[in-house]
Design a protein around this motif. Structure first.
Motif, PDB file in Angstrom:
ATOM      1  N   LYS A  66      44.893  42.429  32.306  1.00  0.00           N
ATOM      2  CA  LYS A  66      44.586  42.540  33.852  1.00  0.00           C
ATOM      3  C   LYS A  66      44.424  43.706  34.074  1.00  0.00           C
ATOM      4  N   GLN A  67      45.200  44.939  33.864  1.00  0.00           N
ATOM      5  CA  GLN A  67      44.795  45.828  34.398  1.00  0.00           C
ATOM      6  C   GLN A  67      43.935  46.457  33.877  1.00  0.00           C
ATOM      7  N   LYS A  68      43.037  45.738  32.760  1.00  0.00           N
ATOM      8  CA  LYS A  68      41.693  47.074  32.485  1.00  0.00           C
ATOM      9  C   LYS A  68      40.835  45.604  33.124  1.00  0.00           C
ATOM     10  N   VAL A  69      40.786  44.577  34.060  1.00  0.00           N
ATOM     11  CA  VAL A  69      40.452  44.302  35.129  1.00  0.00           C
ATOM     12  C   VAL A  69      40.073  44.669  36.331  1.00  0.00           C
ATOM     13  N   SER A  70      41.871  45.166  36.829  1.00  0.00           N
ATOM     14  CA  SER A  70      42.175  46.195  37.403  1.00  0.00           C
ATOM     15  C   SER A  70      41.112  46.691  38.059  1.00  0.00           C
ATOM     16  N   ASP A  71      41.486  48.069  36.760  1.00  0.00           N
ATOM     17  CA  ASP A  71      40.162  49.239  36.724  1.00  0.00           C
ATOM     18  C   ASP A  71      39.138  49.144  36.930  1.00  0.00           C
ATOM     19  N   MET A  72      38.278  48.304  36.030  1.00  0.00           N
ATOM     20  CA  MET A  72      36.839  47.922  36.113  1.00  0.00           C
ATOM     21  C   MET A  72      36.242  47.427  37.592  1.00  0.00           C
ATOM     22  N   VAL A  73      37.152  46.220  38.646  1.00  0.00           N
ATOM     23  CA  VAL A  73      36.999  46.449  39.757  1.00  0.00           C
ATOM     24  C   VAL A  73      36.646  47.850  40.617  1.00  0.00           C
ATOM     25  N   ARG A  74      38.029  48.086  40.478  1.00  0.00           N
ATOM     26  CA  ARG A  74      38.150  49.885  40.911  1.00  0.00           C
ATOM     27  C   ARG A  74      37.027  50.373  40.875  1.00  0.00           C
ATOM     28  N   TYR A  75      36.473  50.851  39.518  1.00  0.00           N
ATOM     29  CA  TYR A  75      35.494  51.826  39.125  1.00  0.00           C
ATOM     30  C   TYR A  75      34.145  51.116  40.161  1.00  0.00           C
ATOM     31  N   THR A  76      34.113  49.669  39.474  1.00  0.00           N
ATOM     32  CA  THR A  76      32.266  49.141  40.484  1.00  0.00           C
ATOM     33  C   THR A  76      32.755  49.778  41.626  1.00  0.00           C
ATOM     34  N   ASP A  77      33.978  49.649  42.316  1.00  0.00           N
ATOM     35  CA  ASP A  77      33.775  49.001  43.708  1.00  0.00           C
ATOM     36  C   ASP A  77      33.344  50.961  44.296  1.00  0.00           C
ATOM     37  N   LYS A  78      33.395  51.492  43.882  1.00  0.00           N
ATOM     38  CA  LYS A  78      33.569  53.791  44.026  1.00  0.00           C
ATOM     39  C   LYS A  78      32.239  53.879  43.786  1.00  0.00           C
ATOM     40  N   VAL A  79      31.438  53.342  42.513  1.00  0.00           N
ATOM     41  CA  VAL A  79      30.315  53.881  42.196  1.00  0.00           C
ATOM     42  C   VAL A  79      29.309  52.941  42.129  1.00  0.00           C
ATOM     43  N   ASP A  80      28.341  53.727  43.218  1.00  0.00           N
ATOM     44  CA  ASP A  80      26.769  52.793  43.537  1.00  0.00           C
ATOM     45  C   ASP A  80      26.467  52.347  41.986  1.00  0.00           C
ATOM     46  N   GLY A  81      25.561  51.091  42.017  1.00  0.00           N
ATOM     47  CA  GLY A  81      24.771  50.631  41.076  1.00  0.00           C
ATOM     48  C   GLY A  81      26.023  50.340  39.970  1.00  0.00           C
ATOM     49  N   ALA A  82      27.661  50.559  39.963  1.00  0.00           N
ATOM     50  CA  ALA A  82      28.267  50.215  39.135  1.00  0.00           C
ATOM     51  C   ALA A  82      28.433  48.778  38.516  1.00  0.00           C
ATOM     52  N   LEU A  83      28.050  48.363  37.015  1.00  0.00           N
ATOM     53  CA  LEU A  83      28.424  46.928  36.897  1.00  0.00           C
ATOM     54  C   LEU A  83      29.339  46.352  35.875  1.00  0.00           C
ATOM     55  N   ILE A  84      30.590  44.933  36.561  1.00  0.00           N
ATOM     56  CA  ILE A  84      31.066  44.636  35.071  1.00  0.00           C
ATOM     57  C   ILE A  84      30.236  43.913  34.062  1.00  0.00           C
ATOM     58  N   ASN A  85      30.043  44.095  32.745  1.00  0.00           N
ATOM     59  CA  ASN A  85      29.146  43.543  31.605  1.00  0.00           C
ATOM     60  C   ASN A  85      30.017  43.114  31.210  1.00  0.00           C
ATOM     61  N   VAL A  86      29.569  41.502  30.810  1.00  0.00           N
ATOM     62  CA  VAL A  86      29.985  40.270  30.395  1.00  0.00           C
ATOM     63  C   VAL A  86      29.129  40.275  29.122  1.00  0.00           C
ATOM     64  N   THR A  87      29.610  40.477  27.948  1.00  0.00           N
ATOM     65  CA  THR A  87      29.153  40.464  26.423  1.00  0.00           C
ATOM     66  C   THR A  87      29.359  38.628  25.413  1.00  0.00           C
ATOM     67  N   GLY A  88      28.849  38.730  25.439  1.00  0.00           N
ATOM     68  CA  GLY A  88      29.309  37.439  24.289  1.00  0.00           C
ATOM     69  C   GLY A  88      28.935  37.563  23.019  1.00  0.00           C
ATOM     70  N   PHE A  89      29.673  37.358  22.052  1.00  0.00           N
ATOM     71  CA  PHE A  89      29.157  37.737  20.972  1.00  0.00           C
ATOM     72  C   PHE A  89      29.980  36.115  19.343  1.00  0.00           C
ATOM     73  N   THR A  90      29.322  35.981  18.574  1.00  0.00           N
ATOM     74  CA  THR A  90      29.744  34.933  17.453  1.00  0.00           C
ATOM     75  C   THR A  90      30.205  35.294  16.396  1.00  0.00           C
ATOM     76  N   ASP A  91      30.433  34.949  15.435  1.00  0.00           N
ATOM     77  CA  ASP A  91      30.322  35.119  13.944  1.00  0.00           C
ATOM     78  C   ASP A  91      28.628  34.724  13.196  1.00  0.00           C
ATOM     79  N   ASN A  92      28.282  34.961  12.022  1.00  0.00           N
ATOM     80  CA  ASN A  92      27.214  34.100  11.478  1.00  0.00           C
ATOM     81  C   ASN A  92      26.873  32.759  11.031  1.00  0.00           C
ATOM     82  N   THR A  93      28.174  31.488  11.116  1.00  0.00           N
ATOM     83  CA  THR A  93      28.048  30.589  10.931  1.00  0.00           C
ATOM     84  C   THR A  93      27.074  30.116  12.103  1.00  0.00           C
ATOM     85  N   GLY A  94      26.184  29.375  11.159  1.00  0.00           N
ATOM     86  CA  GLY A  94      24.636  28.590  11.945  1.00  0.00           C
ATOM     87  C   GLY A  94      23.457  29.464  12.087  1.00  0.00           C
TER      88      GLY A  94
END
Length: 314
Positions: free
Chosen positions: A225-253
């Motif tokens: 939760k602290q990490k999320v709060s830090d990311m929100v604070r950073y993206t609020d202060k820096v123009d063009g900053a975004l939170i990137n959410v990237t999904g990964f899987t194992d190699n099954t399938g």
């Protein structure tokens, strides 16, 4: 009937009539008085219970710049339900008018910052993505002002533990927020330096969420939760900053299936953040599927570590 018998019947009737009169004139009023006394005692106890109930706190929308000419108070505010990080929808028109006045002042005074303090009680349940409900409420207030035209980079959010802030009988907390105007000192680079250091720390230690098959909920630890709060604070202060959410899987399938699965996990996480008050325009989601594993897919433990979502900043 003999004279003696008639005399005895007269005495008996006199006794009976006397008993009846005594009941109505003496006993019945006494019993009714006792009943009233009992009822009054019960009412007194009820009043005592109501008296023990704490009065709801009503905190006005008050903003004053001790170094400027902004000074107003509106006897209403942004309100919240107990244990909720979300503003109750019915916002008073007077609050909207106050927000417009506040934004106009900041647009004319670029050397000013707005500090928002969210109040919270220690007995509230925090299911938000922030370390406490105070920060979550301050973030919700920030989003409200941003939606009205204020720049997020001039708003700072903080929390205040306040066990004296009481809700009403319906669980509504009236204005658990305080506001403070700060003036930026010319040549002060401390804020920019802090934000740069914060960004470096987030990039070096991103938020990683691990997913089980068909997982439908996310439960964040205090550290996450602290990490999320830090990311929100950073993206609020820096123009063009975004939170990137990237999904990964194992190699099954197949790879194509895993790309879709990774995207689903990323979108699920993104939606979870949005529902918890993160501005949707500050989040983007991607999928890398089985690419970039962080553990050996030959073992179950390794595959479990590869089924993840990484949340960081650009």
């Amino acid at each position: 009937m003999s004279k003696k018998t008639g005399y005895l019947l007269g005495i008996l009737l006199t006794i009976i009539l006397g008993t009846i009169l005594y009941w109505y004139l003496c006993c019945k009023p006494c019993l009714e008085a006792d009943k009233v006394a009992i009822d009054n005692t019960t009412n007194t106890e009820d009043v005592s219970v109501k008296t023990d109930q704490k009065t709801a706190t009503i905190n006005a929308f008050t903003v004053k710049d001790v170094n400027g000419d902004l000074d107003f108070q509106i006897n209403d505010n942004l309100n919240f339900k107990t244990s909720s990080p979300l503003i109750i929808d019915s916002i008073a028109s007077t609050v909207d008018e106050g927000a417009s006045k506040l934004i106009a002042y900041y647009n004319s005074n670029p050397d000013k910052l707005l500090n928002i303090y969210g109040h919270y009680r220690s007995d509230e349940v925090n299911n938000s993505v922030f370390p406490n409900l105070g920060l979550a409420r301050a973030n919700a207030a920030k989003n409200y002002f941003v939606s009205k035209g204020m720049a997020s980079k001039i708003i700072n959010t903080y929390s205040t533990l306040d066990d004296d802030f009481n809700a009403d009988t319906n669980g509504v907390m009236y204005g658990p927020l305080s506001y403070e105007v700060k003036t930026i000192t010319a040549g002060d680079t401390s804020i920019a330096d802090d934000i740069k250091n914060l960004g470096d720390a987030i990039k070096a230690n991103p938020l990683i969420l691990y997913f089980d098959t068909a997982q439908a909920t996310i439960n964040l630890s205090d550290d996450q939760k602290q990490k999320v709060s830090d990311m929100v604070r950073y993206t609020d202060k820096v123009d063009g900053a975004l939170i990137n959410v990237t999904g990964f899987t194992d190699n099954t399938g197949s790879r194509s299936t895993n790309i879709k699965l990774g995207q689903g996990r990323a979108d699920f996480t993104k939606q979870y953040l949005i529902q918890n008050g993160i501005d949707s325009s500050k989040i983007q989601s991607f999928s890398k599927g089985p690419d970039l594993p962080i553990a050996d897919n030959a073992t179950e433990d390794g595959r479990a570590k590869n089924r993840r979502v990484e949340v960081t900043i650009n």
